[in-house]
Design a protein around this motif. Structure first.
Motif, short mmCIF file in Angstrom:
data_model
loop_
_atom_site.label_atom_id
_atom_site.label_comp_id
_atom_site.label_asym_id
_atom_site.label_seq_id
_atom_site.Cartn_x
_atom_site.Cartn_y
_atom_site.Cartn_z
N PHE A 117 0.97 -1.26 -0.06
CA PHE A 117 0.00 -0.01 -0.04
C PHE A 117 0.86 1.16 0.02
O PHE A 117 2.06 1.13 0.13
CB PHE A 117 -0.81 -0.10 1.29
CG PHE A 117 -1.85 -1.02 1.43
CD1 PHE A 117 -1.60 -2.34 1.67
CD2 PHE A 117 -3.24 -0.72 0.78
CE1 PHE A 117 -2.39 -3.50 1.51
CE2 PHE A 117 -4.14 -1.87 1.07
CZ PHE A 117 -3.79 -2.92 1.34
N ARG A 118 0.24 2.26 -0.22
CA ARG A 118 0.93 3.75 -0.27
C ARG A 118 -0.02 4.66 0.26
O ARG A 118 -0.84 4.76 0.03
CB ARG A 118 1.60 3.95 -1.53
CG ARG A 118 0.75 4.47 -2.55
CD ARG A 118 1.46 4.51 -4.04
NE ARG A 118 0.50 4.91 -4.96
CZ ARG A 118 1.03 5.01 -6.26
NH1 ARG A 118 2.05 4.68 -6.75
NH2 ARG A 118 0.02 5.15 -7.28
N GLN A 119 0.93 5.84 0.91
CA GLN A 119 0.00 6.89 1.28
C GLN A 119 1.06 8.10 1.13
O GLN A 119 2.01 8.40 1.57
CB GLN A 119 -0.34 6.99 2.73
CG GLN A 119 -1.37 8.07 3.28
CD GLN A 119 -1.76 7.61 4.64
OE1 GLN A 119 -1.03 6.77 5.44
NE2 GLN A 119 -2.72 8.36 5.07
N GLY B 169 -1.36 14.11 2.39
CA GLY B 169 -2.71 14.79 2.36
C GLY B 169 -3.53 13.84 1.63
O GLY B 169 -4.54 14.07 1.24
N LYS B 170 -3.41 12.30 1.43
CA LYS B 170 -4.18 11.45 0.70
C LYS B 170 -4.28 10.39 1.37
O LYS B 170 -3.48 10.18 2.72
CB LYS B 170 -3.39 11.24 -0.58
CG LYS B 170 -3.35 12.34 -1.51
CD LYS B 170 -2.96 11.81 -2.95
CE LYS B 170 -2.94 12.78 -4.05
NZ LYS B 170 -2.66 12.37 -5.65
N GLU B 171 -5.48 9.73 1.34
CA GLU B 171 -5.64 8.35 1.94
C GLU B 171 -4.65 7.20 1.49
O GLU B 171 -4.19 7.50 0.45
CB GLU B 171 -7.20 7.81 1.73
CG GLU B 171 -8.04 8.95 2.49
CD GLU B 171 -9.50 8.35 2.37
OE1 GLU B 171 -10.37 9.01 3.04
OE2 GLU B 171 -9.82 7.44 1.85
N ARG B 172 -4.57 6.31 2.32
CA ARG B 172 -3.81 5.11 1.96
C ARG B 172 -4.15 4.34 0.86
O ARG B 172 -5.67 4.22 1.19
CB ARG B 172 -3.47 4.30 3.06
CG ARG B 172 -2.41 3.22 2.94
CD ARG B 172 -2.26 2.39 4.34
NE ARG B 172 -3.48 1.93 4.71
CZ ARG B 172 -3.45 1.42 6.16
NH1 ARG B 172 -2.50 1.47 6.83
NH2 ARG B 172 -4.77 0.78 6.45
N GLU B 173 -3.65 4.00 -0.17
CA GLU B 173 -4.21 3.28 -1.30
C GLU B 173 -3.49 1.83 -1.59
O GLU B 173 -2.22 1.53 -1.06
CB GLU B 173 -4.45 3.88 -2.52
CG GLU B 173 -3.01 4.28 -3.02
CD GLU B 173 -2.93 5.13 -4.43
OE1 GLU B 173 -4.18 5.38 -4.86
OE2 GLU B 173 -1.84 5.53 -4.90
#
Length: 122
Positions: A37-39, A42-46
């Motif tokens: 996963f990555r984050q 300012g963004k949600e983890r995806e």
């Protein structure tokens, strides 16, 4: 229980490559699905990619298909994420995760590493 440690992050120019590693403790690594996963700030983890525990089925987010490859070496208790043709938008903290007898899909992970930073410069 499993403990996960990521490594291999760093700074790379756009178009370059990196290989991330996720090394697990314990003797039952082969029974865990592994996900990456990555984050980004300012963004949600995806979800990025996942590999199942049994047949090694793999799953990828659309954004990385054709550029990233997930694999595992059960003898080494390690999973990998080979990242090619990197783009600035791939910049994020990358986490590996594990789930016993998991499918490798994007949900259901109970164990997480601390993350490794990947920065892609333009």
């Amino acid at each position: 229980q499993v403990q996960l440690v990521e490594s291999g992050g760093g700074l790379v120019q756009a178009g370059g490559s990196l290989r991330l590693s996720c090394t697990a403790s314990g003797r039952t690594f082969n029974t865990y699905a592994i996900g990456w996963f990555r984050q980004a700030p300012g963004k949600e983890r995806e979800f990025v990619a996942g590999i199942s525990w049994s047949r090694g089925s793999t799953y990828y987010a659309d954004a990385v298909k054709g550029r990233f490859t997930i694999s595992r070496d059960n003898a080494m208790n390690t999973a990998y994420l080979q990242m090619n043709s990197l783009k600035p938008e791939d910049t994020a903290v990358y986490y590996c995760a594990a789930e016993p007898y998991g499918s490798g899909s994007k949900v259901g992970y109970g164990y997480w590493g601390q993350g490794t930073q990947v920065t892609v410069s333009s």
